[in-house]
Write a protein that holds these residues in place. Structure first.
Motif, PDB file in Angstrom:
ATOM      1  N   LEU A  12       0.976  -1.095   0.085  1.00  0.00           N
ATOM      2  CA  LEU A  12       0.028  -0.231   0.154  1.00  0.00           C
ATOM      3  C   LEU A  12       1.095   1.337  -0.058  1.00  0.00           C
ATOM      4  O   LEU A  12       0.601   2.309  -0.654  1.00  0.00           O
ATOM      5  CB  LEU A  12      -0.927  -0.044   1.204  1.00  0.00           C
ATOM      6  N   ARG A  13       1.951   1.007   0.750  1.00  0.00           N
ATOM      7  CA  ARG A  13       2.821   2.238   0.937  1.00  0.00           C
ATOM      8  C   ARG A  13       3.675   2.630  -0.668  1.00  0.00           C
ATOM      9  O   ARG A  13       3.502   3.839  -1.057  1.00  0.00           O
ATOM     10  CB  ARG A  13       3.997   2.145   1.906  1.00  0.00           C
ATOM     11  N   LEU A  14       3.851   1.494  -1.235  1.00  0.00           N
ATOM     12  CA  LEU A  14       4.462   1.651  -2.291  1.00  0.00           C
ATOM     13  C   LEU A  14       3.566   2.221  -3.465  1.00  0.00           C
ATOM     14  O   LEU A  14       3.804   3.341  -4.343  1.00  0.00           O
ATOM     15  CB  LEU A  14       5.213   0.170  -3.057  1.00  0.00           C
ATOM     16  N   ILE A  15       2.370   1.630  -3.688  1.00  0.00           N
ATOM     17  CA  ILE A  15       1.148   2.019  -4.343  1.00  0.00           C
ATOM     18  C   ILE A  15       0.954   3.645  -4.062  1.00  0.00           C
ATOM     19  O   ILE A  15       0.937   4.511  -5.148  1.00  0.00           O
ATOM     20  CB  ILE A  15       0.032   1.193  -4.329  1.00  0.00           C
ATOM     21  N   HIS A  16       0.881   3.894  -2.970  1.00  0.00           N
ATOM     22  CA  HIS A  16       0.568   5.454  -2.346  1.00  0.00           C
ATOM     23  C   HIS A  16       1.908   6.292  -2.843  1.00  0.00           C
ATOM     24  O   HIS A  16       1.326   7.307  -3.374  1.00  0.00           O
ATOM     25  CB  HIS A  16       0.158   5.401  -0.867  1.00  0.00           C
ATOM     26  N   ARG A  17       2.996   5.954  -2.540  1.00  0.00           N
ATOM     27  CA  ARG A  17       3.924   6.682  -3.098  1.00  0.00           C
ATOM     28  C   ARG A  17       4.146   7.104  -4.396  1.00  0.00           C
ATOM     29  O   ARG A  17       4.006   8.125  -4.739  1.00  0.00           O
ATOM     30  CB  ARG A  17       5.311   6.081  -2.603  1.00  0.00           C
ATOM     31  N   TYR A  18       4.158   6.059  -5.435  1.00  0.00           N
ATOM     32  CA  TYR A  18       4.443   6.037  -6.851  1.00  0.00           C
ATOM     33  C   TYR A  18       3.160   6.909  -7.577  1.00  0.00           C
ATOM     34  O   TYR A  18       3.154   7.683  -8.323  1.00  0.00           O
ATOM     35  CB  TYR A  18       4.580   4.932  -7.575  1.00  0.00           C
ATOM     36  N   LEU A  19       1.874   6.613  -7.207  1.00  0.00           N
ATOM     37  CA  LEU A  19       0.592   7.067  -7.530  1.00  0.00           C
ATOM     38  C   LEU A  19       0.646   8.581  -7.246  1.00  0.00           C
ATOM     39  O   LEU A  19       0.167   9.464  -8.043  1.00  0.00           O
ATOM     40  CB  LEU A  19      -0.658   6.416  -7.164  1.00  0.00           C
ATOM     41  N   SER A  20       1.092   9.010  -5.646  1.00  0.00           N
ATOM     42  CA  SER A  20       1.212  10.312  -5.606  1.00  0.00           C
ATOM     43  C   SER A  20       2.072  11.177  -6.208  1.00  0.00           C
ATOM     44  O   SER A  20       1.710  12.633  -6.812  1.00  0.00           O
ATOM     45  CB  SER A  20       1.791  10.216  -3.916  1.00  0.00           C
ATOM     46  N   PHE A  21       3.228  10.545  -6.681  1.00  0.00           N
ATOM     47  CA  PHE A  21       4.118  11.420  -7.530  1.00  0.00           C
ATOM     48  C   PHE A  21       3.511  11.679  -8.939  1.00  0.00           C
ATOM     49  O   PHE A  21       3.581  12.644  -9.490  1.00  0.00           O
ATOM     50  CB  PHE A  21       5.393  10.842  -7.848  1.00  0.00           C
ATOM     51  N   LEU A  22       2.914  10.456  -9.697  1.00  0.00           N
ATOM     52  CA  LEU A  22       2.329  10.718 -10.778  1.00  0.00           C
ATOM     53  C   LEU A  22       1.271  11.669 -10.734  1.00  0.00           C
ATOM     54  O   LEU A  22       1.019  12.596 -11.589  1.00  0.00           O
ATOM     55  CB  LEU A  22       1.598   9.280 -11.236  1.00  0.00           C
ATOM     56  N   CYS A  23       0.203  11.653  -9.834  1.00  0.00           N
ATOM     57  CA  CYS A  23      -0.894  12.602  -9.875  1.00  0.00           C
ATOM     58  C   CYS A  23      -0.478  14.004  -9.520  1.00  0.00           C
ATOM     59  O   CYS A  23      -1.246  14.764  -9.660  1.00  0.00           O
ATOM     60  CB  CYS A  23      -2.016  12.046  -8.901  1.00  0.00           C
ATOM     61  N   SER A  24       0.667  13.976  -8.672  1.00  0.00           N
ATOM     62  CA  SER A  24       1.151  15.268  -8.154  1.00  0.00           C
ATOM     63  C   SER A  24       1.106  16.304  -9.486  1.00  0.00           C
ATOM     64  O   SER A  24       0.863  17.527  -9.336  1.00  0.00           O
ATOM     65  CB  SER A  24       2.319  15.402  -7.552  1.00  0.00           C
ATOM     66  N   GLY A  25       1.895  15.942 -10.421  1.00  0.00           N
ATOM     67  CA  GLY A  25       2.086  16.571 -11.794  1.00  0.00           C
ATOM     68  C   GLY A  25       0.968  17.065 -12.430  1.00  0.00           C
ATOM     69  O   GLY A  25       0.596  18.322 -12.612  1.00  0.00           O
TER      70      GLY A  25
END
Length: 191
Positions: A12-25
């Motif tokens: 969950l942490r990995l999914i959260h981290r990488y999707l957060s970076f993607l969506c942040s842009g």
């Protein structure tokens, strides 16, 4: 009994981290364009208006067939306007109105032999942001829909990765409810 295993929490942490970076842009572009759209009056550089009235020499008007688009474009060039900005024109009794891109407006008074030229110049990057924010077509709709799904995933994983009193069962849950109530309260106040 633990609800989530350590391995599930790690995923969950990995999914959260990488999707957060993607969506942040995507979210940063959307937030910036929304901010600029909401505050157009404060940012004068967003809409630089150019207005001028010029005399039109009779010999320029003499050979113009106002029914022909090519003649109107040539007339635009004579008035120091970019003829590639042409969109449409209309003829009335004693005036010719030309509409163009970038909110170009030319009104030629055939009796007075004058042309009133108005145009709004916007920085291209900010215009592109504004266009994206207003949803220019299906690609942006699909991009927004995908981003929505990813952001929902980020929110759900974010709610699940913090266990105990600091998570959704404690202060995190209270803050979640407050976050939901803020826009609802504003909505009902504005009704």
């Amino acid at each position: 009994m633990k609800l989530l295993t350590p391995k599930t929490l790690k995923n969950l942490r990995l999914i959260h981290r990488y999707l957060s970076f993607l969506c942040s842009g995507i979210l940063m572009i959307y937030l910036l364009s929304g901010f600029l759209l909401n505050h157009q009056r404060e940012f004068k550089f967003m809409r630089q208006k150019v207005e001028k009235t010029v005399d039109v020499q009779p010999e320029i008007l003499a050979g113009v067939d106002f029914e022909r688009q090519d003649d109107i474009k040539a007339l635009m060039s004579e008035l120091s306007c970019d003829s590639s900005d042409y969109k449409k024109h209309r003829i009335s009794k004693d005036k010719v109105s030309i509409q163009g891109k970038n909110q170009l407006s030319i009104v030629i008074d055939l009796e007075k032999k004058t042309a009133e030229i108005k145009q709004i110049h916007r920085p291209p990057f900010l215009t592109a942001l504004n266009t994206l924010h207003r949803n220019p077509g299906k690609i942006w709709t699909y991009t927004s829909d995908i981003c929505l799904i990813l952001l929902i995933t980020v929110v759900i994983t974010g709610l699940l990765i913090v266990p105990g009193k600091k998570g959704i069962a404690g202060i995190g849950g209270v803050l979640l409810v407050i976050g939901i109530l803020i826009p609802l309260i504003i909505f009902f106040i504005l009704q």
